[in-house]
Write a protein that holds these residues in place. Structure first.
Motif, PDB file in Angstrom:
ATOM      1  N   ILE A 185       0.768  -1.103   0.102  1.00  0.00           N
ATOM      2  CA  ILE A 185      -0.155   0.040  -0.100  1.00  0.00           C
ATOM      3  C   ILE A 185       0.874   1.257   0.084  1.00  0.00           C
ATOM      4  CG2 ILE A 185      -1.639   1.492   1.304  1.00  0.00           C
ATOM      5  CD1 ILE A 185      -2.902  -1.305   2.214  1.00  0.00           C
ATOM      6  N   ARG A 186       1.968   1.103   0.767  1.00  0.00           N
ATOM      7  CA  ARG A 186       2.813   2.437   0.902  1.00  0.00           C
ATOM      8  C   ARG A 186       3.445   2.811  -0.237  1.00  0.00           C
ATOM      9  NH1 ARG A 186       5.685   0.511   4.585  1.00  0.00           N
ATOM     10  NH2 ARG A 186       7.458   0.010   3.330  1.00  0.00           N
ATOM     11  N   GLU A 187       4.160   1.598  -1.094  1.00  0.00           N
ATOM     12  CA  GLU A 187       4.566   1.866  -2.355  1.00  0.00           C
ATOM     13  C   GLU A 187       3.697   2.277  -3.641  1.00  0.00           C
ATOM     14  OE1 GLU A 187       7.822   1.748  -3.252  1.00  0.00           O
ATOM     15  OE2 GLU A 187       8.267   1.335  -0.905  1.00  0.00           O
ATOM     16  N   VAL A 188       2.501   1.682  -3.490  1.00  0.00           N
ATOM     17  CA  VAL A 188       1.293   2.087  -4.571  1.00  0.00           C
ATOM     18  C   VAL A 188       0.873   3.630  -4.269  1.00  0.00           C
ATOM     19  CG1 VAL A 188      -1.061   1.563  -5.371  1.00  0.00           C
ATOM     20  CG2 VAL A 188       0.650  -0.294  -5.043  1.00  0.00           C
ATOM     21  N   PHE A 189       0.701   3.910  -3.241  1.00  0.00           N
ATOM     22  CA  PHE A 189       0.533   5.349  -2.889  1.00  0.00           C
ATOM     23  C   PHE A 189       1.404   6.504  -3.012  1.00  0.00           C
ATOM     24  CE2 PHE A 189      -3.556   3.345  -0.821  1.00  0.00           C
ATOM     25  CZ  PHE A 189      -4.529   4.341  -1.260  1.00  0.00           C
ATOM     26  N   ARG A 190       2.594   5.869  -2.997  1.00  0.00           N
ATOM     27  CA  ARG A 190       3.727   6.543  -3.290  1.00  0.00           C
ATOM     28  C   ARG A 190       3.854   6.980  -4.647  1.00  0.00           C
ATOM     29  NH1 ARG A 190       9.021   4.847  -0.627  1.00  0.00           N
ATOM     30  NH2 ARG A 190       8.042   5.206   1.198  1.00  0.00           N
ATOM     31  N   ALA A 191       3.786   5.862  -5.388  1.00  0.00           N
ATOM     32  CA  ALA A 191       3.851   6.099  -6.940  1.00  0.00           C
ATOM     33  C   ALA A 191       2.377   6.778  -7.432  1.00  0.00           C
ATOM     34  CB  ALA A 191       3.790   4.709  -7.645  1.00  0.00           C
ATOM     35  N   LEU A 192       1.320   6.712  -6.780  1.00  0.00           N
ATOM     36  CA  LEU A 192       0.118   7.180  -7.025  1.00  0.00           C
ATOM     37  C   LEU A 192       0.102   8.907  -6.750  1.00  0.00           C
ATOM     38  CD1 LEU A 192      -2.882   7.170  -7.714  1.00  0.00           C
ATOM     39  CD2 LEU A 192      -3.283   7.076  -5.287  1.00  0.00           C
ATOM     40  N   LEU A 193       0.810   9.186  -5.686  1.00  0.00           N
ATOM     41  CA  LEU A 193       1.198  10.623  -5.675  1.00  0.00           C
ATOM     42  C   LEU A 193       1.881  10.972  -6.512  1.00  0.00           C
ATOM     43  CD1 LEU A 193       0.678  12.887  -3.752  1.00  0.00           C
ATOM     44  CD2 LEU A 193       2.826  12.208  -2.337  1.00  0.00           C
ATOM     45  N   VAL A 194       3.127  10.532  -6.889  1.00  0.00           N
ATOM     46  CA  VAL A 194       3.985  11.274  -8.004  1.00  0.00           C
ATOM     47  C   VAL A 194       3.344  11.223  -9.302  1.00  0.00           C
ATOM     48  CG1 VAL A 194       6.042  10.592  -9.356  1.00  0.00           C
ATOM     49  CG2 VAL A 194       5.809  10.091  -6.800  1.00  0.00           C
ATOM     50  N   ILE A 195       2.616  10.095  -9.696  1.00  0.00           N
ATOM     51  CA  ILE A 195       2.017  10.296 -11.007  1.00  0.00           C
ATOM     52  C   ILE A 195       0.706  11.241 -11.129  1.00  0.00           C
ATOM     53  CG2 ILE A 195       0.051   8.969 -12.601  1.00  0.00           C
ATOM     54  CD1 ILE A 195       1.577   6.438 -11.587  1.00  0.00           C
ATOM     55  N   VAL A 196      -0.087  11.463  -9.898  1.00  0.00           N
ATOM     56  CA  VAL A 196      -1.097  12.622  -9.847  1.00  0.00           C
ATOM     57  C   VAL A 196      -0.491  13.896  -9.937  1.00  0.00           C
ATOM     58  CG1 VAL A 196      -2.812  13.758  -8.445  1.00  0.00           C
ATOM     59  CG2 VAL A 196      -2.925  11.189  -8.926  1.00  0.00           C
ATOM     60  N   SER A 197       0.556  13.919  -9.288  1.00  0.00           N
ATOM     61  CA  SER A 197       1.306  15.490  -9.132  1.00  0.00           C
ATOM     62  C   SER A 197       1.894  15.841 -10.688  1.00  0.00           C
ATOM     63  CB  SER A 197       2.387  15.352  -8.367  1.00  0.00           C
ATOM     64  OG  SER A 197       2.031  14.942  -6.712  1.00  0.00           O
ATOM     65  N   VAL A 198       2.308  15.020 -11.134  1.00  0.00           N
ATOM     66  CA  VAL A 198       3.144  15.162 -12.537  1.00  0.00           C
ATOM     67  C   VAL A 198       2.015  15.671 -13.778  1.00  0.00           C
ATOM     68  CG1 VAL A 198       4.393  14.118 -14.396  1.00  0.00           C
ATOM     69  CG2 VAL A 198       5.008  13.664 -12.264  1.00  0.00           C
ATOM     70  N   LEU A 199       0.980  14.587 -13.593  1.00  0.00           N
ATOM     71  CA  LEU A 199      -0.305  15.012 -14.283  1.00  0.00           C
ATOM     72  C   LEU A 199      -1.016  16.418 -14.185  1.00  0.00           C
ATOM     73  CD1 LEU A 199      -1.902  11.487 -14.779  1.00  0.00           C
ATOM     74  CD2 LEU A 199      -0.431  12.666 -16.722  1.00  0.00           C
ATOM     75  N   LEU A 200      -1.059  16.502 -13.064  1.00  0.00           N
ATOM     76  CA  LEU A 200      -1.709  17.846 -12.588  1.00  0.00           C
ATOM     77  C   LEU A 200      -1.064  18.995 -13.165  1.00  0.00           C
ATOM     78  CD1 LEU A 200      -3.411  17.280  -9.044  1.00  0.00           C
ATOM     79  CD2 LEU A 200      -4.604  18.034 -11.022  1.00  0.00           C
ATOM     80  N   LEU A 201       0.135  18.873 -12.903  1.00  0.00           N
ATOM     81  CA  LEU A 201       1.255  19.888 -13.172  1.00  0.00           C
ATOM     82  C   LEU A 201       1.293  20.275 -14.634  1.00  0.00           C
ATOM     83  CD1 LEU A 201       4.391  19.550 -10.902  1.00  0.00           C
ATOM     84  CD2 LEU A 201       2.521  21.416 -10.743  1.00  0.00           C
ATOM     85  N   LEU A 202       1.643  19.146 -15.433  1.00  0.00           N
ATOM     86  CA  LEU A 202       1.403  19.212 -16.889  1.00  0.00           C
ATOM     87  C   LEU A 202       0.222  20.056 -17.411  1.00  0.00           C
ATOM     88  CD1 LEU A 202       3.037  15.743 -17.929  1.00  0.00           C
ATOM     89  CD2 LEU A 202       3.849  18.172 -17.800  1.00  0.00           C
ATOM     90  N   ILE A 203      -1.011  19.305 -16.854  1.00  0.00           N
ATOM     91  CA  ILE A 203      -2.335  19.860 -17.417  1.00  0.00           C
ATOM     92  C   ILE A 203      -2.726  21.255 -17.054  1.00  0.00           C
ATOM     93  CG2 ILE A 203      -4.707  19.292 -17.459  1.00  0.00           C
ATOM     94  CD1 ILE A 203      -4.155  16.455 -17.374  1.00  0.00           C
ATOM     95  N   LEU A 204      -2.359  21.723 -15.793  1.00  0.00           N
ATOM     96  CA  LEU A 204      -2.573  23.088 -15.194  1.00  0.00           C
ATOM     97  C   LEU A 204      -1.726  23.995 -15.934  1.00  0.00           C
ATOM     98  CD1 LEU A 204      -3.479  22.318 -11.472  1.00  0.00           C
ATOM     99  CD2 LEU A 204      -5.020  22.774 -13.221  1.00  0.00           C
ATOM    100  N   ALA A 205      -0.643  23.727 -16.228  1.00  0.00           N
ATOM    101  CA  ALA A 205       0.375  24.651 -16.867  1.00  0.00           C
ATOM    102  C   ALA A 205      -0.100  25.119 -17.935  1.00  0.00           C
ATOM    103  CB  ALA A 205       1.683  23.974 -17.123  1.00  0.00           C
ATOM    104  N   ASN A 206      -0.834  24.307 -18.908  1.00  0.00           N
ATOM    105  CA  ASN A 206      -1.465  24.671 -20.339  1.00  0.00           C
ATOM    106  C   ASN A 206      -2.590  25.551 -19.802  1.00  0.00           C
ATOM    107  OD1 ASN A 206      -1.752  25.159 -22.936  1.00  0.00           O
ATOM    108  ND2 ASN A 206      -3.381  23.358 -22.703  1.00  0.00           N
ATOM    109  N   SER A 207      -3.455  25.151 -18.890  1.00  0.00           N
ATOM    110  CA  SER A 207      -4.586  25.794 -18.564  1.00  0.00           C
ATOM    111  C   SER A 207      -4.295  27.284 -18.067  1.00  0.00           C
ATOM    112  CB  SER A 207      -5.447  25.076 -17.643  1.00  0.00           C
ATOM    113  OG  SER A 207      -5.815  23.629 -18.079  1.00  0.00           O
ATOM    114  N   LEU A 208      -3.337  27.338 -17.143  1.00  0.00           N
ATOM    115  CA  LEU A 208      -2.967  28.665 -16.477  1.00  0.00           C
ATOM    116  C   LEU A 208      -2.461  29.582 -17.524  1.00  0.00           C
ATOM    117  CD1 LEU A 208      -0.948  27.474 -13.150  1.00  0.00           C
ATOM    118  CD2 LEU A 208      -3.046  28.998 -13.579  1.00  0.00           C
ATOM    119  N   VAL A 209      -1.703  28.964 -18.601  1.00  0.00           N
ATOM    120  CA  VAL A 209      -1.137  30.404 -19.803  1.00  0.00           C
ATOM    121  C   VAL A 209      -2.607  30.637 -20.287  1.00  0.00           C
ATOM    122  CG1 VAL A 209       0.087  30.273 -21.853  1.00  0.00           C
ATOM    123  CG2 VAL A 209       0.816  29.025 -20.024  1.00  0.00           C
ATOM    124  N   LEU A 210      -3.582  29.873 -20.591  1.00  0.00           N
ATOM    125  CA  LEU A 210      -4.833  30.259 -21.372  1.00  0.00           C
ATOM    126  C   LEU A 210      -5.317  31.176 -20.342  1.00  0.00           C
ATOM    127  CD1 LEU A 210      -5.775  27.018 -23.017  1.00  0.00           C
ATOM    128  CD2 LEU A 210      -4.565  28.961 -23.944  1.00  0.00           C
TER     129      LEU A 210
END
Length: 368
Positions: free
Chosen positions: A11-36
């Motif tokens: 559970i610890r390893e999965v949620f650690r990977a989950l946090l990384v994936i969610v953070s990266v995807l949010l930053l990538l998508i929000l960066a484009n939205s913030l520019v617009l």
């Protein structure tokens, strides 16, 4: 004891990977939205308050639809690495078989699916309604904060235009102002050195007070054309036209969708429910897809997992549209898509079991 050391490690390893994936995807998508959105703020289309609300709405929407695939790929990543490093062989020897993995990940998926359900069924519709209302209020207001110095600011579909050279140091006055408007079907132009807005909180209307300027009214060459100088001139700003707003299905409360007999509303409801269901469906798929031989590596099945996920998400979108248009029967809904994912997980598990059984029999025959 509900969770053993092995369970907590997984559970610890999965949620650690989950946090990384969610953070990266949010930053990538929000960066484009913030520019617009920042471009719209600079152009005076929206205010900083509206931009903050829209960013929050984007985050809620992304979390509701990113968490299921992020959980899917986090399990793939963790188990794939453990298979590649032969750690799963040791866990299998310790009694952590397939059912044990499903038990651990099912317990981990329960709070995650509950969070997704709250976001998609409750928070997201309310956030959309709040954002729509705030944008409508902004359209009915004409404020200095919405004027961009050094650019033409159009209002009322281009029938009223203001150019502001710059604002004064206090920020409550305008300098080098150009105004173009329509009066009784004839164009008018006002040019002034200074201007200010009054009556911002007055229900009787808002006025732009110009000082030390000229007025050009009418069409040049006609007898009605006139030029006049003024020391002070006031012009009433046009009221925001009352637009007929239609509430999108995506902004309707879930309770309204549940009480409706409209097939489109039912399709929207099932589309929302598919998000928490996808947490479990993709979890069931991730465990057999992560399985590999010690020397086989994980990348072959990871590619297959990406393809399966893309097909799954496209089928969900198509199923919602087919149901809304009546292509598929109402009883069928979109439940068949998660059902196909569960069936595929069972098939892959059975094929792996047969493959490993055949490999074991072949190895046993060689030893004998």
């Amino acid at each position: 004891m509900l969770f053993s050391i092995i369970d907590r490690m997984l559970i610890r390893e999965v949620f650690r990977a989950l946090l990384v994936i969610v953070s990266v995807l949010l930053l990538l998508i929000l960066a484009n939205s913030l520019v617009l959105l920042l471009g719209q703020v600079a152009a005076g289309s929206i205010s900083m308050k509206v931009m903050g609300v829209l960013v929050g709405l984007k985050v809620v929407k992304l979390l509701g639809f990113i968490l299921p695939p992020a959980f899917f790929f986090s399990i793939l990543w963790v188990l794939g690495r453990m298979y590649r490093d032969s750690e799963m062989v040791a866990l299998n020897c310790a009694g952590a078989g397939l059912l044990r993995l499903y038990r651990v990940f099912f317990l981990a998926a329960l709070p995650l699916a509950a969070l997704v359900a709250v976001l998609v069924l409750v928070v997201l519709p309310q956030a959309r309604v709040y954002a729509d209302n705030l944008q409508q209020q902004e359209k009915k207001q004409f404020r200095i904060g919405g004027l961009k110095p050094g650019a033409f600011n159009e209002f009322n579909k281009g029938r009223f235009m203001i150019y502001v050279g710059h604002t004064d140091e206090q920020g409550d006055g305008l300098r080098d102002v150009f105004v173009r408007y329509q009066l009784d079907g004839e164009p008018g132009v006002l040019v002034a050195r200074r201007a200010r807005l009054t009556g911002l909180d007055d229900s009787r209307g808002k006025y732009l007070i110009l000082e030390e300027g000229q007025r050009y009214q009418g069409v040049p060459g006609r007898t009605t054309f006139s030029i006049a100088d003024f020391s002070r001139y006031g012009i009433r700003l046009p009221d925001a036209a009352a637009e007929a707003t239609t509430v999108s299905r995506t902004a309707l409360p879930t309770s309204v969708l549940m009480a409706s007999d409209d097939i489109k509303f039912k399709a929207e409801l099932q589309d929302r429910l598919s998000a928490p269901l996808s947490v479990f469906a993709l979890m069931l798929l991730s465990v057999p897809l992560a399985r590999s031989l010690p020397r086989q590596g994980v990348y072959g099945r990871l590619t297959l997992a990406v393809i399966i996920y893309a097909i799954y998400m496209n089928l969900l979108s198509l199923a919602e549209k087919w149901m809304a248009k009546g292509v598929t029967p109402e009883w069928m809904g979109i439940w068949w898509v998660p059902g196909l994912a569960v069936l595929l997980a069972v098939m892959i598990t059975q094929l792996d079991s047969l493959a490993y059984s055949a490999l074991w029999r072949r190895w046993k025959g060689r030893l004998s």
